[in-house]
Scaffold this motif. Structure first.
Motif, mmCIF file in Angstrom:
data_model
loop_
_atom_site.group_PDB
_atom_site.id
_atom_site.type_symbol
_atom_site.label_atom_id
_atom_site.label_comp_id
_atom_site.label_asym_id
_atom_site.label_seq_id
_atom_site.Cartn_x
_atom_site.Cartn_y
_atom_site.Cartn_z
ATOM 1 N N VAL A 10 16.932 18.419 8.178
ATOM 2 C CA VAL A 10 16.898 17.920 6.917
ATOM 3 C C VAL A 10 15.465 16.830 6.692
ATOM 4 C CG1 VAL A 10 17.907 15.916 5.174
ATOM 5 C CG2 VAL A 10 19.450 17.646 6.825
ATOM 6 N N GLY A 13 9.056 16.782 5.480
ATOM 7 C CA GLY A 13 7.668 16.040 5.799
ATOM 8 C C GLY A 13 7.218 16.595 7.024
ATOM 9 N N GLU A 33 14.982 20.506 2.102
ATOM 10 C CA GLU A 33 14.116 19.468 1.262
ATOM 11 C C GLU A 33 14.352 19.220 -0.013
ATOM 12 O OE1 GLU A 33 11.389 17.364 2.287
ATOM 13 O OE2 GLU A 33 11.780 16.876 0.039
ATOM 14 N N ARG A 45 1.054 10.799 1.583
ATOM 15 C CA ARG A 45 0.531 9.446 1.226
ATOM 16 C C ARG A 45 -0.063 8.675 1.950
ATOM 17 N NH1 ARG A 45 5.158 7.766 -3.125
ATOM 18 N NH2 ARG A 45 5.786 9.832 -3.702
ATOM 19 N N ALA A 168 20.499 17.581 0.816
ATOM 20 C CA ALA A 168 21.791 17.359 1.758
ATOM 21 C C ALA A 168 22.305 16.289 1.432
ATOM 22 C CB ALA A 168 21.267 17.469 3.350
ATOM 23 N N LEU A 204 21.292 9.579 4.989
ATOM 24 C CA LEU A 204 21.766 10.749 5.530
ATOM 25 C C LEU A 204 22.903 10.595 6.284
ATOM 26 C CD1 LEU A 204 21.434 13.812 5.265
ATOM 27 C CD2 LEU A 204 19.993 13.891 7.304
ATOM 28 N N ARG A 220 3.475 0.477 1.657
ATOM 29 C CA ARG A 220 2.170 0.238 1.930
ATOM 30 C C ARG A 220 1.403 0.797 1.042
ATOM 31 N NH1 ARG A 220 -0.815 -0.437 7.478
ATOM 32 N NH2 ARG A 220 0.476 -2.263 7.429
ATOM 33 N N TYR A 247 -7.632 -3.112 6.011
ATOM 34 C CA TYR A 247 -8.516 -2.102 6.480
ATOM 35 C C TYR A 247 -9.285 -1.082 5.552
ATOM 36 C CZ TYR A 247 -4.751 1.580 6.146
ATOM 37 O OH TYR A 247 -3.945 2.426 5.985
ATOM 38 N N GLN A 329 9.201 6.812 12.168
ATOM 39 C CA GLN A 329 7.672 7.084 12.597
ATOM 40 C C GLN A 329 6.933 6.079 12.102
ATOM 41 O OE1 GLN A 329 9.985 9.104 11.298
ATOM 42 N NE2 GLN A 329 9.969 11.128 12.542
ATOM 43 N N GLY A 330 7.258 5.030 11.178
ATOM 44 C CA GLY A 330 6.404 4.098 10.894
ATOM 45 C C GLY A 330 5.267 4.320 10.373
ATOM 46 N N GLY A 331 3.946 3.710 10.505
ATOM 47 C CA GLY A 331 2.768 4.167 10.247
ATOM 48 C C GLY A 331 1.999 5.347 11.276
ATOM 49 N N GLN A 335 -0.131 11.087 13.296
ATOM 50 C CA GLN A 335 -0.799 11.306 14.541
ATOM 51 C C GLN A 335 0.259 11.331 15.707
ATOM 52 O OE1 GLN A 335 -2.839 7.220 14.387
ATOM 53 N NE2 GLN A 335 -1.760 6.848 16.217
HETATM 54 C C1 LIG Z 1 -0.095 4.199 2.945
HETATM 55 C C2 LIG Z 1 0.299 4.975 4.306
HETATM 56 C C3 LIG Z 1 -0.712 5.077 5.111
HETATM 57 C C4 LIG Z 1 -0.408 5.734 6.435
HETATM 58 N N1 LIG Z 1 -1.294 6.004 7.294
HETATM 59 C C5 LIG Z 1 -1.184 6.712 8.422
HETATM 60 C C6 LIG Z 1 -1.944 7.120 9.323
HETATM 61 O O1 LIG Z 1 -3.148 7.112 8.909
HETATM 62 N N2 LIG Z 1 -1.731 7.960 10.316
HETATM 63 C C7 LIG Z 1 -0.322 8.392 10.712
HETATM 64 O O2 LIG Z 1 -0.355 9.058 11.567
HETATM 65 N N3 LIG Z 1 0.559 7.804 9.645
HETATM 66 C C8 LIG Z 1 0.267 7.098 8.630
HETATM 67 N N4 LIG Z 1 1.404 6.838 7.847
HETATM 68 C C9 LIG Z 1 2.712 6.867 8.091
HETATM 69 C C10 LIG Z 1 3.022 8.234 7.868
HETATM 70 O O3 LIG Z 1 2.688 8.848 6.647
HETATM 71 C C11 LIG Z 1 4.879 8.788 8.296
HETATM 72 O O4 LIG Z 1 4.921 8.070 9.308
HETATM 73 C C12 LIG Z 1 5.035 9.892 8.068
HETATM 74 O O5 LIG Z 1 4.527 10.702 7.038
HETATM 75 C C13 LIG Z 1 6.465 10.204 8.187
HETATM 76 O O6 LIG Z 1 6.956 11.372 8.032
HETATM 77 P P1 LIG Z 1 8.258 11.997 7.572
HETATM 78 O O7 LIG Z 1 8.624 13.399 7.770
HETATM 79 O O8 LIG Z 1 9.191 11.109 8.658
HETATM 80 O O9 LIG Z 1 8.661 11.357 6.326
HETATM 81 P P2 LIG Z 1 8.376 12.166 4.906
HETATM 82 O O10 LIG Z 1 7.158 12.709 4.696
HETATM 83 O O11 LIG Z 1 9.069 10.947 3.916
HETATM 84 O O12 LIG Z 1 9.612 13.104 4.752
HETATM 85 C C14 LIG Z 1 11.249 12.885 4.715
HETATM 86 C C15 LIG Z 1 11.493 13.988 3.865
HETATM 87 O O13 LIG Z 1 13.006 14.101 3.779
HETATM 88 C C16 LIG Z 1 13.182 14.395 2.330
HETATM 89 N N5 LIG Z 1 14.659 14.230 2.466
HETATM 90 C C17 LIG Z 1 15.073 12.916 2.474
HETATM 91 N N6 LIG Z 1 16.569 12.897 2.524
HETATM 92 C C18 LIG Z 1 16.856 14.218 2.126
HETATM 93 C C19 LIG Z 1 18.303 14.863 2.059
HETATM 94 N N7 LIG Z 1 19.392 14.158 2.045
HETATM 95 N N8 LIG Z 1 18.083 16.182 1.830
HETATM 96 C C20 LIG Z 1 16.983 16.722 1.871
HETATM 97 N N9 LIG Z 1 15.881 16.309 2.088
HETATM 98 C C21 LIG Z 1 15.881 14.795 2.093
HETATM 99 C C22 LIG Z 1 12.261 13.794 1.535
HETATM 100 O O14 LIG Z 1 12.385 14.338 0.138
HETATM 101 C C23 LIG Z 1 11.104 13.782 2.220
HETATM 102 O O15 LIG Z 1 10.270 15.003 1.745
HETATM 103 C C24 LIG Z 1 0.918 6.183 6.673
HETATM 104 C C25 LIG Z 1 1.882 5.974 5.463
HETATM 105 C C26 LIG Z 1 1.599 5.289 4.501
HETATM 106 C C27 LIG Z 1 2.552 5.139 3.305
#
Ligand SMILES: Cc1cc2nc3c(=O)[nH]c(=O)nc-3n(C[C@H](O)[C@H](O)[C@H](O)COP(=O)(O)OP(=O)(O)OC[C@H]3O[C@@H](n4cnc5c(N)ncnc54)[C@H](O)[C@@H]3O)c2cc1C
Length: 387
Positions: A10, A13, A33, A45, A168, A204, A220, A247, A329-331, A335
């Motif tokens: 689920v 990203g 998604e 973002r 989901a 979820l 952020r 930064y 996964q925070g920030g 990476q």
């Molecule tokens: C301003 C900013 C700067 C950053 N800079 C960096 C950086 O320089 N380097 C770095 O490594 N990280 C950075 N990060 C952090 C990084 O962007 C995130 O840690 C990462 O994108 C998280 O990925 P993800 O797939 O967990 O989340 P997401 O990309 O948010 O993906 C989660 C997905 O799940 C979907 N979803 C949620 N619930 C459901 C459901 N019930 N059913 C179906 N789909 C669902 C959502 O629609 C979403 O698309 C930054 C973040 C921000 C905001």
């Protein structure tokens, strides 16, 4: 109900896409998604940086273990390089010397720089700002879209499927299978459900009747500002203070990405920037750097989602059979993605992650069971007769 797939992931990203691609080499995987396209939320973002000296120990280990993939992805993964060099300069104004010293003591590959040497590198650094400085010379800029698309392509090449506009919402465990009702009479079923829902991870879990782990989405803000043309500007390092209160990074000839490094608690949502945060970022940057800003060209915000202790949650839920966490996964989600995906795939496939290159010892630190102290032991899915 019989299984339609082996694994339902689920979230498409970076976390869901990368883990799904790794698992799809061995199992039938579908990624759900909610949005009409992948990467709409945090993944689309980010600031697109790889910094080794950033985050807790598990993050640093995953970042280090991800670097070989980012520098040398498999043949056909992307049409061009995924990374470009970008040094990282940490500066300590008065009062932040101890923070910088602590970073130096704990860090790897951090080199101390005198304030004069920092100014020689970045001539617009104000003479009265930096009391101390340190540089990480081998940081990287990341091509996030290429990494994300590369994983989605790899997933499809391996027979995996991505379903867009597929939230989901109704999730239940029946007869040893997770069943996800997509509406219109369509129900997907699999013994394993991977929670890669980003900021929505706890929602979820609750929808599936699983105890949340206390995820905290923090907003952020970032913006792109247009400034004057300065010689050598595009090659300058990323710069920020030791206390992580701002930064900035050169983007193009006269463009600068600026962030106030804000961490405002938020509900899971389509995060939007607040003008005050944009202004704060520019103000803090200008206290340190003599860079006039002509206009703000673009502004955005996204959610960085943390577990209660700041380390990632990668592993089986302590109680709910076949429920796998890939969250917090925070920030650092971009990476760390290549190594986090390998770690998740190794655990989902029932392998020993300690035997995977660069991953030894990490699974213990990311085990989500630490958030449920009454845990009743591992609840890996039994790969049943369908396999
Ligand atoms: C301003 C900013 C700067 C950053 N800079 C960096 C950086 O320089 N380097 C770095 O490594 N990280 C950075 N990060 C952090 C990084 O962007 C995130 O840690 C990462 O994108 C998280 O990925 P993800 O797939 O967990 O989340 P997401 O990309 O948010 O993906 C989660 C997905 O799940 C979907 N979803 C949620 N619930 C459901 C459901 N019930 N059913 C179906 N789909 C669902 C959502 O629609 C979403 O698309 C930054 C973040 C921000 C905001």
């Amino acid at each position: 109900m019989t299984a339609t797939h082996d694994v339902i992931v689920v979230g498409a990203g970076i976390a869901g896409a990368s883990a799904a691609a790794e698992i799809a080499a061995h199992r039938r995987v579908v990624v759900l998604e909610a949005e009409e396209r992948p990467g709409v939320h945090s993944t689309g973002r980010s600031a697109a940086l790889w910094i080794l000296n950033y985050g807790p120990a598990d993050v640093r280990a995953l970042s280090a273990a991800s670097r070989p993939f980012l520098e040398g992805p498999p043949q056909g993964f992307a049409a061009h390089a995924l990374v470009a060099p970008r040094a990282v300069l940490f500066v300590a104004p008065e009062g932040q010397e101890a923070a910088l010293a602590a970073m130096m003591a704990e860090g790897q590959g951090l080199e101390e720089l005198s304030p004069a040497a920092a100014r020689a590198l970045v001539p617009v650094l104000r003479a009265d700002y930096a009391r101390a400085a340190a540089i990480e010379r081998d940081g990287l800029d990341l091509d996030v879209a290429a990494i994300h698309q590369g994983y989605l392509r790899l997933l499809r090449t391996r027979g995996g499927e991505v379903r867009l506009d597929a939230r989901a919402g109704r999730v239940a465990r029946t007869g040893g299978l997770w069943q996800v009702d997509l509406g219109g009479g369509e129900v997907l079923a699999a013994p394993v459900l991977v929670n890669a829902a980003g900021a929505w991870g706890d929602e979820l879990a609750e929808a599936a009747g699983v105890a949340p782990i206390g995820l905290r989405p923090l907003r952020r803000t970032a913006c792109i500002v247009d400034g004057p043309a300065i010689d050598g500007f595009p090659g300058w390092p990323l710069m920020g203070d030791a206390a992580h209160s701002w930064y900035c990074r050169p983007e193009a000839r006269t463009k600068l990405l600026v962030s106030p490094a804000d961490e405002t608690p938020s509900a899971p949502c389509d995060a939007q920037p607040e003008e005050i945060d944009v202004a704060l970022g520019i103000d803090r940057m200008q206290v340190a750097l003599d860079i006039p800003v002509r206009r703000v060209e673009h502004r955005w915000a996204g959610l960085r989602t943390f577990t209660p202790d700041g380390s990632l949650a990668i592993g089986w839920d302590a109680k709910a059979e076949g429920f796998f966490w890939l969250a917090g996964q925070g920030g650092y989600g971009i990476q760390t993605a290549p190594a986090a995906a390998r770690l998740a795939a190794s655990l989902v496939l029932g392998r020993d992650p300690d035997r995977e290159p660069g991953l030894s010892g990490i699974a213990r630190r990311t085990d989500p069971a630490r958030f449920h102290s009454q845990s009743s032991g591992r609840r890996a899915a039994g790969w049943g007769s369908a396999h």
